[in-house]
Design a protein around this motif. Structure first.
Motif, mmCIF file in Angstrom:
data_model
loop_
_atom_site.group_PDB
_atom_site.id
_atom_site.type_symbol
_atom_site.label_atom_id
_atom_site.label_comp_id
_atom_site.label_asym_id
_atom_site.label_seq_id
_atom_site.Cartn_x
_atom_site.Cartn_y
_atom_site.Cartn_z
ATOM 1 N N ALA A 192 4.540 3.095 -4.437
ATOM 2 C CA ALA A 192 3.562 4.045 -4.981
ATOM 3 C C ALA A 192 4.104 4.771 -6.209
ATOM 4 N N ARG A 193 5.392 5.105 -6.206
ATOM 5 C CA ARG A 193 5.960 5.828 -7.346
ATOM 6 C C ARG A 193 5.899 4.986 -8.615
ATOM 7 N N LEU A 194 6.338 3.726 -8.520
ATOM 8 C CA LEU A 194 6.336 2.877 -9.709
ATOM 9 C C LEU A 194 4.907 2.556 -10.154
ATOM 10 N N LEU A 195 4.016 2.329 -9.205
ATOM 11 C CA LEU A 195 2.619 2.072 -9.564
ATOM 12 C C LEU A 195 2.015 3.266 -10.304
ATOM 13 N N SER A 196 2.429 4.460 -9.923
ATOM 14 C CA SER A 196 1.871 5.660 -10.563
ATOM 15 C C SER A 196 2.341 5.806 -12.009
ATOM 16 N N LEU A 197 3.414 5.117 -12.378
ATOM 17 C CA LEU A 197 3.903 5.188 -13.747
ATOM 18 C C LEU A 197 3.077 4.338 -14.701
ATOM 19 N N LEU A 198 2.395 3.330 -14.173
ATOM 20 C CA LEU A 198 1.572 2.468 -15.015
ATOM 21 C C LEU A 198 0.340 3.224 -15.507
ATOM 22 N N PRO A 199 -0.092 2.976 -16.737
ATOM 23 C CA PRO A 199 -1.349 3.583 -17.199
ATOM 24 C C PRO A 199 -2.511 3.136 -16.316
ATOM 25 N N PRO A 200 -3.561 3.932 -16.176
ATOM 26 C CA PRO A 200 -4.697 3.553 -15.327
ATOM 27 C C PRO A 200 -5.439 2.323 -15.840
ATOM 28 N N THR A 201 -5.213 1.948 -17.085
ATOM 29 C CA THR A 201 -5.849 0.745 -17.636
ATOM 30 C C THR A 201 -4.999 -0.509 -17.434
ATOM 31 N N ALA A 202 -3.833 -0.357 -16.800
ATOM 32 C CA ALA A 202 -2.906 -1.484 -16.644
ATOM 33 C C ALA A 202 -3.354 -2.434 -15.542
ATOM 34 N N ARG A 203 -2.812 -3.637 -15.607
ATOM 35 C CA ARG A 203 -3.082 -4.670 -14.607
ATOM 36 C C ARG A 203 -1.761 -5.234 -14.102
ATOM 37 N N PHE A 204 -1.804 -5.765 -12.874
ATOM 38 C CA PHE A 204 -0.595 -6.274 -12.218
ATOM 39 C C PHE A 204 -0.850 -7.677 -11.706
ATOM 40 N N VAL A 205 0.096 -8.587 -11.950
ATOM 41 C CA VAL A 205 0.010 -9.963 -11.458
ATOM 42 C C VAL A 205 1.306 -10.296 -10.727
ATOM 43 N N ASN A 206 1.189 -10.799 -9.506
ATOM 44 C CA ASN A 206 2.372 -11.149 -8.716
ATOM 45 C C ASN A 206 2.356 -12.620 -8.343
ATOM 46 N N VAL A 207 3.344 -13.358 -8.866
ATOM 47 C CA VAL A 207 3.539 -14.755 -8.487
ATOM 48 C C VAL A 207 4.964 -14.973 -7.985
ATOM 49 N N GLY A 208 5.647 -13.861 -7.663
ATOM 50 C CA GLY A 208 7.001 -13.949 -7.134
ATOM 51 C C GLY A 208 6.967 -14.077 -5.625
ATOM 52 N N ARG A 209 7.129 -12.962 -4.935
ATOM 53 C CA ARG A 209 7.063 -12.935 -3.486
ATOM 54 C C ARG A 209 6.307 -11.685 -3.044
ATOM 55 N N GLY A 210 5.483 -11.835 -2.002
ATOM 56 C CA GLY A 210 4.650 -10.735 -1.538
ATOM 57 C C GLY A 210 5.434 -9.570 -0.988
ATOM 58 N N ALA A 211 6.619 -9.831 -0.417
ATOM 59 C CA ALA A 211 7.403 -8.765 0.191
ATOM 60 C C ALA A 211 7.928 -7.767 -0.820
ATOM 61 N N THR A 212 7.829 -8.082 -2.104
ATOM 62 C CA THR A 212 8.333 -7.158 -3.129
ATOM 63 C C THR A 212 7.357 -6.025 -3.427
ATOM 64 N N VAL A 213 6.154 -6.109 -2.878
ATOM 65 C CA VAL A 213 5.099 -5.134 -3.187
ATOM 66 C C VAL A 213 4.732 -4.332 -1.939
ATOM 67 N N ASP A 214 4.620 -3.026 -2.087
ATOM 68 C CA ASP A 214 4.064 -2.169 -1.045
ATOM 69 C C ASP A 214 2.550 -2.333 -1.115
ATOM 70 N N GLU A 215 2.008 -3.196 -0.257
ATOM 71 C CA GLU A 215 0.593 -3.554 -0.363
ATOM 72 C C GLU A 215 -0.321 -2.369 -0.089
ATOM 73 N N ALA A 216 0.079 -1.477 0.802
ATOM 74 C CA ALA A 216 -0.746 -0.289 1.066
ATOM 75 C C ALA A 216 -0.857 0.570 -0.189
ATOM 76 N N ALA A 217 0.248 0.702 -0.910
ATOM 77 C CA ALA A 217 0.220 1.479 -2.150
ATOM 78 C C ALA A 217 -0.623 0.787 -3.214
ATOM 79 N N LEU A 218 -0.559 -0.534 -3.264
ATOM 80 C CA LEU A 218 -1.365 -1.277 -4.232
ATOM 81 C C LEU A 218 -2.851 -1.128 -3.920
ATOM 82 N N VAL A 219 -3.208 -1.240 -2.648
ATOM 83 C CA VAL A 219 -4.602 -1.073 -2.242
ATOM 84 C C VAL A 219 -5.103 0.314 -2.638
#
Length: 325
Positions: free
Chosen positions: A228-255
């Motif tokens: 959640a902390r790192l996601l909050s640093l992104l501008p609200p107009t930003a987009r995120f793409v993950n093709v690495g591994r799912g475990a690297t993302v806090d999915e609840a924070a992304l949702v």
């Protein structure tokens, strides 16, 4: 030396690439190549294998192999990420090598497809198509000077987190489309002409990022690293793409970031639990594109890669892609 090769649905006829079809691979030694079913435990008659090649083996099969194949010296996975093999519990003296580079072209293609689909709002167009609705709002937003830059890669500031071989294939394609690409890796510097920041420069970089692409592996240090902390640093107009591994993302924070509008959109080819459970909130999150872990498809030129690895192993040379343990 006994080598176990999986019954894969693609060309892995590497014995034909070896001297004498692999029957007498090196002076003073004889190689035997046996095929095993990836989804089933290794048969008892093959538990004396010294080399195990893996691909899409289920975790329970790998764990069983770790218990029963006590003579193993080397595991060659054809997956770009060795996380499943690392978690299986093989003895610490067993060498593990990944299939990095075997998926570079296909993962690059899929990543670019997800990026363009998200930036160009293909998901919104498809949703409108199912409703038999002409989505004029997309055209209006692209024409509006306030929002037009959010619909193009031209001039977009792209951050690629995990700047390895796939990133080096992807970055020039993004550059050709007008994007400004910066990498993030364990060490700062420059790679193939692209600036790369280290972990200490990540926060400042995210604050200026229009598109974040993650190619991170699943290791203990990257567990839920995008929180959640790192996601909050992104501008609200930003987009995120993950093709690495799912475990690297806090999915609840992304949702939460997508539902609240703190993040404009995302596209995921990997999730923490796969297949994605029916009850997962990811299915219905707005502005999110999901694909079922298909970026890699299958390893390309795997037979030659394995043959070269076997040659290096027999001759006492250096294997490629050895994983630190």
């Amino acid at each position: 030396m006994k080598i176990l090769a999986p019954d894969v649905p693609f060309d892995l006829d590497f014995p034909s690439l070896l001297p004498d079809g692999g029957a007498s691979f090196a002076p003073g030694g004889t190689d035997t190549v046996a095929t095993y079913a990836m989804g089933e435990p290794v048969p008892e008659e093959h538990t004396d294998a010294e080399v195990l090649i893996t691909w899409s083996n289920p975790p329970k099969v790998l764990a069983d192999a770790a218990r029963r194949l006590t003579r193993l010296r080397w595991i060659q996975t054809l997956s770009a990420g060795p996380d499943l093999v690392l978690r299986a519990g093989f003895a610490p003296d067993v060498v593990i090598a990944s299939g990095q580079s075997l998926h570079d072209d296909t993962v690059t293609e899929h990543t670019l497809a997800l990026i363009l689909a998200s930036v160009r709002r293909i998901d919104a167009s498809l949703a409108a198509q199912r409703e038999h609705r002409w989505a004029k709002e997309i055209a209006f937003a692209q024409a509006d000077p306030v929002t037009d830059r959010e619909y193009t890669l031209d001039g977009a500031r792209v951050t690629i987190w995990g700047f390895g071989s796939i990133a080096l294939r992807l970055a020039p394609l993004l550059t050709a489309l007008g994007a400004e690409v910066t990498g993030v890796a364990s060490r700062a510097g420059e790679r193939s002409g692209y600036p790369v920041v280290g972990p200490d420069g990540l926060d400042a970089l995210l604050a200026e990022t229009d598109l974040l692409v993650s190619l991170l592996p699943a290791i203990p240090a990257t567990q839920h690293i995008l929180d959640a902390r790192l996601l909050s640093l992104l501008p609200p107009t930003a987009r995120f793409v993950n093709v690495g591994r799912g475990a690297t993302v806090d999915e609840a924070a992304l949702v939460d970031a997508l539902r609240s509008g703190r993040l404009a959109g995302a596209a995921l080819d990997v999730m923490e639990t796969e297949p994605l459970p029916e009850a997962s909130p990811l299915w219905d999150v707005p502005n999110l594109i999901l694909t079922p872990h298909v970026a890699g498809g299958r390893p390309r030129r795997a037979a030659r890669f394995v043959a070269d690895q076997l040659t290096a192993w027999r001759q006492g040379g250096d294997l490629r892609n050895v994983v630190a343990r």
